[in-house]
Scaffold this active site. Structure first.
Site, mmCIF file in Angstrom:
data_model
loop_
_atom_site.group_PDB
_atom_site.id
_atom_site.type_symbol
_atom_site.label_atom_id
_atom_site.label_comp_id
_atom_site.label_asym_id
_atom_site.label_seq_id
_atom_site.Cartn_x
_atom_site.Cartn_y
_atom_site.Cartn_z
ATOM 1 N N GLY A 63 0.793 -1.211 0.000
ATOM 2 C CA GLY A 63 0.000 0.000 0.000
ATOM 3 C C GLY A 63 0.831 1.268 0.000
ATOM 4 C CB SER A 64 0.185 4.353 1.871
ATOM 5 O OG SER A 64 0.737 5.634 1.969
ATOM 6 C CB SER A 65 4.637 5.918 -1.151
ATOM 7 O OG SER A 65 3.659 6.832 -1.571
ATOM 8 C CB THR A 66 2.408 7.930 3.690
ATOM 9 O OG1 THR A 66 2.045 8.662 2.513
ATOM 10 C CG2 THR A 66 2.614 8.949 4.790
#
Lengths: 139, 419
Positions: A63-66
């Protein structure tokens, strides 16, 4: 009983603690509460478990690159796991640990394991990690 | 192979302290990603500007203080606050201050203040084969799959290092051989009317992400030609439920003219049949609400496009939302301005809709605690809202969302999902 396995040290360091083992990948953004260390992805099998100061073993991230930013915040707040063990190299977790070192001089060891070795670990075991990637598992 | 003279100069500090720090981080990452050397990029999209707390702010301000400047055209992803509109919502002033400091730091490095997760809807797009460094999972999957540009799934904190140095490790999806499809998914018995519908793509993406995890899917058997908005929805969903950074659709995406081209002539590692039953189950997973109570309808993750605004106008025109249900669209400044010029915003305003720019409900603490029951046409919102907001959510298509906002409770047309 003790088991010693040799992993690949991605971000070297020493750590020990109680294992928290998950069998599915985790996005830290939306999945890890940087204020408490709780796993908050309500669709994840570790939902509700707290990973602060634990040896967190997950196959990797998704999922997220954060995810990296959330893990960096957790290191800064003292709510991060003591170390991370993954199946193969996880670039997101490694990067967060590298930046935590660059920015704050914090040590967060990240070790890549084979699928076979990863499967030897269970939640609740005592695990210690050496800078060369050696992992000692004790019941 | 190995490091170039310029790479070594940066590591030695000959190009300034910021370039040295950025290159050192990249050089520490190089063996981890399995690269022998670095390669040049022609553009970057930065997710690192998203405020997450004091540590991401410290990182931004450290780089800025060291004199960091990007060396390629660089756009910025969503920020932690709607720079000019945050006071209308529940954003704490302390958060807004810090988020704006982080925005200022990245702008000082020469990044364009686009503040959007969908830069491909407004800025110059990279072309087939271009090497770029993009952050933001939904943008990465769009760049690789729909545009045929080449980027790894760059995490926050690394994307800016690439923009400052103009270099990335030569690994992963930057290289031809790593772009071959790995899992072949064949649609079977999915009615074309469903395939043509908007809500199909978020559901398919959610299913695909879970099914393939971090492998590269090849989807075949699609009988319709999906729109760009539909491909955007598919990718964003697959990059939420899985780590999908590249998908191929046979006959649709640029590296998948044929099944064999998508697989680069290899045999797939796995084959999966996608049936209506499996997709129904995936659709069910995207909703956590079982009742009908509704507080907020939210659209625009990834950020709403001009064509989505265009599709929304006839649905809301002449209607008014229920007073108990808020209606929110998250978009970029530029697309909002384009929608205003096209005359789309009057009808939305009369309907009682509001637009937030620069950010989204997941990346800024804008929603008051009283907002608990959400409805969306975005599988990405549906995926993340329960964990990030502690809210409940239901997934529907655009028409369902508008009808529900008018009725004041959740209504979904399930006709297409029945066989």
């Amino acid at each position: 009983m003790e088991v010693i396995i040799q992993g690949r040290s991605l971000v070297p360091g020493t750590a020990e603690g109680i294992a928290l083992v998950g069998t599915e990948p985790l996005s830290f953004w939306g999945g890890y509460d940087q204020h408490t260390g709780e796993i908050i992805d309500r669709r994840h099998a570790l939902s509700g478990k707290n990973a602060r100061h634990r040896i967190l073993a997950i196959p990797g991230t998704r999922g997220s690159s954060t995810t990296t930013a959330v893990l960096l915040e957790a290191v800064h707040r003292g709510t991060a796991p003591a170390a991370l063990l993954t199946v193969g190299a996880d670039t997101f977790l490694s990067l967060a640990a590298i930046v935590a070192d660059e920015l704050f001089g914090s040590v967060l060891p990240v070790v890549a394991l084979s699928q076979h070795d990863f499967a030897l670990m269970k939640s609740g075991q005592h695990i210690s990690i050496q800078p060369d990637g050696q992992v000692l598992i004790a019941d | 192979m190995g490091l170039s003279l310029q790479d070594r100069a940066m590591l030695a500090g000959e190009c300034g302290l910021a370039a040295q720090m950025a290159m050192r981080i990249l050089e520490r990452m190089r063996p981890i990603v399995g690269a022998q050397s670095f390669l040049d990029i022609s553009a970057a999209h930065i997710d690192s500007a998203l405020f997450q707390g004091d540590a991401t702010l410290a990182y931004a301000e450290r780089l800025a203080a060291l004199g960091a400047q990007v060396v390629v055209p660089t756009t910025l992803n969503v920020s932690g606050v709607d720079e000019h509109g945050w006071r209308a919502w529940a954003v704490p002033p302390d958060w807004a201050d810090k988020a704006r400091r982080q925005m200022a730091a990245y702008q000082s490095m020469g990044c364009k203040p686009t503040w959007t997760c969908a830069p491909y809807q407004e800025s110059q797009r990279p072309s087939l084969g271009d090497q770029v460094a993009w952050g933001e999972s939904s943008a990465v999957v769009f760049a690789n799959s729909v545009l045929g540009a080449r980027t790894e799934r760059y995490p926050d904190l690394m994307d800016i290092c690439a923009a400052i140095t103009g270099r990335v490790p030569a690994a992963g999806l930057h290289l031809d051989a790593n772009r071959a499809g790995q899992v072949l998914l064949t649609l079977r018995g999915i009615p074309p009317a469903l395939q043509a519908s908007e809500s199909f793509y978020g559901v398919l993406g959610h299913f695909v992400g879970k099914a393939v995890a971090r492998r590269i899917p090849v989807i075949q058997g699609l009988e319709v030609c999906p729109t760009e908005d539909q491909l955007k929805a598919l990718g964003a969903a697959a990059a939420s439920s899985g780590a999908v950074a590249l998908f191929h659709i046979v006959g649709v995406t640029p590296e998948a003219r044929t099944e064999s081209a998508a697989l680069q002539g290899r045999r797939p590692l796995a084959e999966i049949t996608v049936t209506l039953d499996k997709l129904r189950a995936a659709r069910k997973e995207l909703s956590t609400i079982t009742g009908a109570a509704l507080d907020l309808v939210v659209l625009g993750s990834p950020h709403f496009s001009l064509t989505e605004f265009q599709a929304l106008v006839p649905l809301v025109e002449g209607h008014r939302r229920h007073p108990d249900v808020q209606f929110l669209i998250t978009a970029s400044r530029v697309v909002k301005a384009m929608a205003a010029r096209a005359g789309y915003l009057a009808a939305i305003k009369q309907f009682g809709g509001t637009i937030t720019v620069d950010t989204c409900i997941l990346t800024t603490p804008m929603l008051p605690r009283s907002v608990k029951m959400l409805m969306t046409n975005s599988a990405k919102y549906a995926y993340y809202a329960p964990g990030l907001l502690g809210a409940q959510i239901v997934y529907g298509d655009l028409k369902d969302c508008v009808r529900s906002a008018i009725c004041g409770h959740i209504v979904r047309d399930n006709t297409l999902w029945k066989s």
